[in-house]
Design a protein around this motif. Structure first.
Motif, PDB file in Angstrom:
ATOM      1  N   HIS A 109       0.835  -1.209   0.000  1.00  0.00           N
ATOM      2  CA  HIS A 109       0.000   0.000   0.000  1.00  0.00           C
ATOM      3  C   HIS A 109       0.864   1.250   0.000  1.00  0.00           C
ATOM      4  CE1 HIS A 109      -2.783   3.013   1.921  1.00  0.00           C
ATOM      5  NE2 HIS A 109      -3.514   2.566   0.924  1.00  0.00           N
ATOM      6  N   GLU A 110       1.926   1.244   0.807  1.00  0.00           N
ATOM      7  CA  GLU A 110       2.827   2.397   0.838  1.00  0.00           C
ATOM      8  C   GLU A 110       3.513   2.616  -0.504  1.00  0.00           C
ATOM      9  OE1 GLU A 110       5.380   1.352   4.030  1.00  0.00           O
ATOM     10  OE2 GLU A 110       3.889   1.797   5.606  1.00  0.00           O
ATOM     11  N   ALA A 111       3.711   1.521  -1.249  1.00  0.00           N
ATOM     12  CA  ALA A 111       4.341   1.628  -2.571  1.00  0.00           C
ATOM     13  C   ALA A 111       3.367   2.094  -3.638  1.00  0.00           C
ATOM     14  CB  ALA A 111       4.950   0.286  -2.959  1.00  0.00           C
ATOM     15  N   GLY A 112       2.094   2.235  -3.276  1.00  0.00           N
ATOM     16  CA  GLY A 112       1.115   2.759  -4.221  1.00  0.00           C
ATOM     17  C   GLY A 112       0.209   1.732  -4.849  1.00  0.00           C
ATOM     18  N   ALA A 113       0.241   0.488  -4.361  1.00  0.00           N
ATOM     19  CA  ALA A 113      -0.619  -0.542  -4.943  1.00  0.00           C
ATOM     20  C   ALA A 113      -2.078  -0.312  -4.560  1.00  0.00           C
ATOM     21  CB  ALA A 113      -0.179  -1.930  -4.478  1.00  0.00           C
ATOM     22  N   ARG A 114      -2.956  -0.673  -5.459  1.00  0.00           N
ATOM     23  CA  ARG A 114      -4.396  -0.694  -5.170  1.00  0.00           C
ATOM     24  C   ARG A 114      -4.680  -1.987  -4.408  1.00  0.00           C
ATOM     25  NH1 ARG A 114      -8.060  -0.404 -10.405  1.00  0.00           N
ATOM     26  NH2 ARG A 114      -6.889  -2.310 -10.843  1.00  0.00           N
ATOM     27  N   MET A 115      -5.316  -1.877  -3.262  1.00  0.00           N
ATOM     28  CA  MET A 115      -5.511  -3.023  -2.382  1.00  0.00           C
ATOM     29  C   MET A 115      -6.948  -3.517  -2.479  1.00  0.00           C
ATOM     30  SD  MET A 115      -2.430  -2.958  -1.329  1.00  0.00           S
ATOM     31  CE  MET A 115      -2.452  -4.262  -0.089  1.00  0.00           C
ATOM     32  N   VAL A 116      -7.103  -4.835  -2.657  1.00  0.00           N
ATOM     33  CA  VAL A 116      -8.422  -5.418  -2.898  1.00  0.00           C
ATOM     34  C   VAL A 116      -8.574  -6.666  -2.033  1.00  0.00           C
ATOM     35  CG1 VAL A 116      -9.970  -6.426  -4.626  1.00  0.00           C
ATOM     36  CG2 VAL A 116      -8.379  -4.589  -5.281  1.00  0.00           C
ATOM     37  N   SER A 117      -9.725  -6.798  -1.370  1.00  0.00           N
ATOM     38  CA  SER A 117     -10.016  -8.032  -0.647  1.00  0.00           C
ATOM     39  C   SER A 117     -11.312  -8.627  -1.156  1.00  0.00           C
ATOM     40  CB  SER A 117     -10.124  -7.776   0.862  1.00  0.00           C
ATOM     41  OG  SER A 117     -11.282  -7.011   1.176  1.00  0.00           O
ATOM     42  N   GLY A 165     -11.738   3.869  -3.714  1.00  0.00           N
ATOM     43  CA  GLY A 165     -10.608   4.420  -4.452  1.00  0.00           C
ATOM     44  C   GLY A 165      -9.432   3.466  -4.517  1.00  0.00           C
ATOM     45  N   ASP A 166      -8.488   3.601  -3.582  1.00  0.00           N
ATOM     46  CA  ASP A 166      -7.292   2.760  -3.607  1.00  0.00           C
ATOM     47  C   ASP A 166      -7.447   1.504  -2.769  1.00  0.00           C
ATOM     48  OD1 ASP A 166      -7.373   4.244  -1.250  1.00  0.00           O
ATOM     49  OD2 ASP A 166      -5.197   4.257  -1.024  1.00  0.00           O
ATOM     50  N   VAL A 167      -8.565   1.360  -2.075  1.00  0.00           N
ATOM     51  CA  VAL A 167      -8.849   0.158  -1.292  1.00  0.00           C
ATOM     52  C   VAL A 167     -10.272  -0.290  -1.589  1.00  0.00           C
ATOM     53  CG1 VAL A 167      -9.020  -0.853   1.011  1.00  0.00           C
ATOM     54  CG2 VAL A 167      -7.253   0.864   0.543  1.00  0.00           C
ATOM     55  N   LEU A 168     -10.437  -1.542  -1.998  1.00  0.00           N
ATOM     56  CA  LEU A 168     -11.752  -2.071  -2.372  1.00  0.00           C
ATOM     57  C   LEU A 168     -11.977  -3.387  -1.655  1.00  0.00           C
ATOM     58  CD1 LEU A 168     -10.158  -0.937  -5.175  1.00  0.00           C
ATOM     59  CD2 LEU A 168     -12.495  -1.118  -6.043  1.00  0.00           C
ATOM     60  N   THR A 169     -13.216  -3.616  -1.232  1.00  0.00           N
ATOM     61  CA  THR A 169     -13.566  -4.850  -0.533  1.00  0.00           C
ATOM     62  C   THR A 169     -14.850  -5.409  -1.121  1.00  0.00           C
ATOM     63  OG1 THR A 169     -14.767  -3.574   1.146  1.00  0.00           O
ATOM     64  CG2 THR A 169     -12.474  -4.144   1.637  1.00  0.00           C
ATOM     65  N   SER A 170     -15.012  -6.732  -1.030  1.00  0.00           N
ATOM     66  CA  SER A 170     -16.236  -7.327  -1.565  1.00  0.00           C
ATOM     67  C   SER A 170     -16.773  -8.365  -0.598  1.00  0.00           C
ATOM     68  CB  SER A 170     -15.987  -7.996  -2.927  1.00  0.00           C
ATOM     69  OG  SER A 170     -15.476  -9.308  -2.768  1.00  0.00           O
ATOM     70  N   ALA A 171     -18.035  -8.692  -0.787  1.00  0.00           N
ATOM     71  CA  ALA A 171     -18.633  -9.825  -0.100  1.00  0.00           C
ATOM     72  C   ALA A 171     -18.052 -11.106  -0.694  1.00  0.00           C
ATOM     73  CB  ALA A 171     -20.156  -9.783  -0.241  1.00  0.00           C
ATOM     74  N   GLY A 172     -18.578 -12.249  -0.273  1.00  0.00           N
ATOM     75  CA  GLY A 172     -17.984 -13.507  -0.673  1.00  0.00           C
ATOM     76  C   GLY A 172     -18.500 -14.070  -1.972  1.00  0.00           C
ATOM     77  N   LEU A 173     -17.797 -15.114  -2.436  1.00  0.00           N
ATOM     78  CA  LEU A 173     -18.203 -15.900  -3.590  1.00  0.00           C
ATOM     79  C   LEU A 173     -18.438 -15.024  -4.809  1.00  0.00           C
ATOM     80  CD1 LEU A 173     -20.447 -18.404  -1.602  1.00  0.00           C
ATOM     81  CD2 LEU A 173     -18.105 -18.745  -2.421  1.00  0.00           C
ATOM     82  N   THR A 174     -19.637 -15.046  -5.392  1.00  0.00           N
ATOM     83  CA  THR A 174     -19.864 -14.368  -6.671  1.00  0.00           C
ATOM     84  C   THR A 174     -19.685 -12.866  -6.579  1.00  0.00           C
ATOM     85  OG1 THR A 174     -21.403 -16.137  -7.252  1.00  0.00           O
ATOM     86  CG2 THR A 174     -21.467 -14.169  -8.595  1.00  0.00           C
ATOM     87  N   ALA A 175     -19.860 -12.276  -5.413  1.00  0.00           N
ATOM     88  CA  ALA A 175     -19.619 -10.835  -5.273  1.00  0.00           C
ATOM     89  C   ALA A 175     -18.163 -10.498  -5.577  1.00  0.00           C
ATOM     90  CB  ALA A 175     -19.993 -10.378  -3.868  1.00  0.00           C
ATOM     91  N   GLY A 176     -17.261 -11.436  -5.327  1.00  0.00           N
ATOM     92  CA  GLY A 176     -15.874 -11.215  -5.695  1.00  0.00           C
ATOM     93  C   GLY A 176     -15.693 -11.083  -7.197  1.00  0.00           C
ATOM     94  N   LEU A 177     -16.479 -11.830  -7.948  1.00  0.00           N
ATOM     95  CA  LEU A 177     -16.445 -11.712  -9.407  1.00  0.00           C
ATOM     96  C   LEU A 177     -16.975 -10.353  -9.840  1.00  0.00           C
ATOM     97  CD1 LEU A 177     -16.023 -12.824 -12.232  1.00  0.00           C
ATOM     98  CD2 LEU A 177     -18.201 -14.047 -12.027  1.00  0.00           C
ATOM     99  N   ASP A 178     -18.034  -9.887  -9.184  1.00  0.00           N
ATOM    100  CA  ASP A 178     -18.553  -8.550  -9.489  1.00  0.00           C
ATOM    101  C   ASP A 178     -17.485  -7.484  -9.277  1.00  0.00           C
ATOM    102  OD1 ASP A 178     -21.279  -9.260 -10.123  1.00  0.00           O
ATOM    103  OD2 ASP A 178     -21.605  -9.614  -7.999  1.00  0.00           O
ATOM    104  N   LEU A 179     -16.736  -7.607  -8.175  1.00  0.00           N
ATOM    105  CA  LEU A 179     -15.707  -6.606  -7.898  1.00  0.00           C
ATOM    106  C   LEU A 179     -14.578  -6.689  -8.913  1.00  0.00           C
ATOM    107  CD1 LEU A 179     -14.408  -4.385  -6.310  1.00  0.00           C
ATOM    108  CD2 LEU A 179     -13.632  -6.061  -4.621  1.00  0.00           C
ATOM    109  N   CYS A 180     -14.154  -7.892  -9.289  1.00  0.00           N
ATOM    110  CA  CYS A 180     -13.072  -8.013 -10.269  1.00  0.00           C
ATOM    111  C   CYS A 180     -13.488  -7.436 -11.626  1.00  0.00           C
ATOM    112  CB  CYS A 180     -12.642  -9.469 -10.399  1.00  0.00           C
ATOM    113  SG  CYS A 180     -11.708 -10.082  -8.964  1.00  0.00           S
ATOM    114  N   LEU A 181     -14.723  -7.675 -12.040  1.00  0.00           N
ATOM    115  CA  LEU A 181     -15.209  -7.076 -13.282  1.00  0.00           C
ATOM    116  C   LEU A 181     -15.315  -5.558 -13.145  1.00  0.00           C
ATOM    117  CD1 LEU A 181     -17.929  -9.677 -14.339  1.00  0.00           C
ATOM    118  CD2 LEU A 181     -15.765  -9.206 -15.506  1.00  0.00           C
ATOM    119  N   HIS A 182     -15.645  -5.091 -11.950  1.00  0.00           N
ATOM    120  CA  HIS A 182     -15.666  -3.648 -11.695  1.00  0.00           C
ATOM    121  C   HIS A 182     -14.270  -3.055 -11.870  1.00  0.00           C
ATOM    122  CE1 HIS A 182     -16.574   0.186  -9.753  1.00  0.00           C
ATOM    123  NE2 HIS A 182     -15.581  -0.035  -8.909  1.00  0.00           N
TER     124      HIS A 182
END
Length: 343
Positions: A109-117, A165-182
């Motif tokens: 994160h300090e290096a500027g990466a976009r963080m996603v869970s 913005g630089d940090v994104l989180t999603s619910a489980g299972l198929t919601a993770g696919l929604d976030l990746c497509l986002h």
């Protein structure tokens, strides 16, 4: 536009529980397979294990071994870092998240990466302090422990995903696919994301604010189903459409149609229409030279001011700023008289 590199953390006990494999496979499927006809270069995917180069592989449930060639130190070199899960004991028993993983996430994160869970990966981001003061989500079964353990996080258990913005989180299972497509939509545009979703045979865009839990107690049936009427509406987005129009087309009362659509999609008919119109506008802004006023009319969003208002509220930037983010060849004359793409 450059898609960039994506580093995916392979959990230390991958496959326990077995749905961890599904959530790990989502970013691998979305970002790992080159799509040169959609965008070239595509993303560069790296699987990063918690113990470096795991030549023998981690033994997962069903006897599957996951082999990685990158370690946690490699997270700091990535443009996007995705963590799909943490061990069950970190969620259910309060066991601390691996300190080395926490340090690596902070460095990235300090290096500027976009963080996603994805799902319980939020526990790792929270442990690293990256969710403090932020709105975040996880699967609704795990949001209670997440909120109790990390009180500085504004946990929302009612949404599919949260884009901060630089940090994104999603619910489980198929919601993770929604976030990746986002993410693909953010990086490469609506057209690329829509085409990728079509290849994966999934809905092109589910907004993050859509409800996690959708009540399917009203059974779907082929006769009088919603598919035909929604397709009919998509062909007429440039025209005024009301709930009554859609209900009449579906041969239902407005109240029944409202209930059926909300049960099936988690959103209201008018919000569904707005989401489709904004998606159509994004595709036109990316691929044509049509003026904003013309695009607003083609998408059924009325005047230029009304279009800008709704677009800014939904997307977070103005139509003009959105268009500037996607340079490249476009069809249609600048005055709006030329042909546009099939949408």
């Amino acid at each position: 536009m450059s898609a960039g590199s994506v580093a995916v953390v392979v959990p230390e006990d991958i496959g326990v529980p077995s749905w961890d494999l599904y959530e790990l496979s989502i970013p691998c499927t979305v970002f790992g397979k080159p799509q040169p006809d959609l965008a070239d270069p595509w993303y560069e995917l790296r699987l990063c294990g918690s113990r470096g180069d795991q030549q023998d592989g981690d033994r997962a449930e069903f006897g599957l071994a996951v082999r990685t060639h990158y370690g946690l130190d490699d997270l700091a070199d990535a443009d996007t870092v995705i963590i799909s899960s943490v061990p069950d004991a970190c969620v259910e028993d309060g066991r601390p998240v691996d300190p080395e993983l926490v340090k690596a996430l902070r460095r990235a994160h300090e290096a500027g990466a976009r963080m996603v869970s994805l799902c319980t990966g939020a526990f790792a981001l929270a442990e690293a302090g990256l969710l403090d003061g932020r709105r975040a989500t996880a699967h609704w079964m795990h949001t209670g422990p997440l909120a109790r353990r990390y009180p500085k996080v504004r946990v929302d258990d009612s949404v599919l995903y949260v884009d901060d913005g630089d940090v994104l989180t999603s619910a489980g299972l198929t919601a993770g696919l929604d976030l990746c497509l986002h993410l693909v939509r953010r990086d490469l545009g609506a057209q690329v994301a829509n085409q990728l979703a079509r290849r994966m045979v999934v809905p092109a865009h589910r907004p993050g604010g859509q409800a996690q839990f959708i009540d399917f107690s009203v059974p779907a049936s082929d006769e009088g189903g919603l598919g035909p009427v929604l397709a009919w509406a998509l062909d007429r987005l440039d025209r005024p459409l009301t709930v009554e129009d859609l209900a009449r087309r579906a041969a239902m009362s407005p109240r029944t149609f409202y209930r059926r659509l909300q049960a099936a999609t988690g959103t209201t008919p008018l919000q569904w229409l707005l989401n489709q119109r904004i998606g159509r506008a994004q595709a036109l802004l990316e691929s044509t030279n049509l003026p904003v006023e013309r695009i607003g009319a083609l998408c059924g969003l009325g005047t230029a001011n009304n279009f800008r208002h709704h677009f800014l509220k939904q997307v977070g930037v103005s139509p003009s700023a959105y268009r500037q983010a996607f340079p490249g060849p476009r069809t249609g004359a600048a005055d709006g008289t030329g042909p546009g793409p099939a949408v």
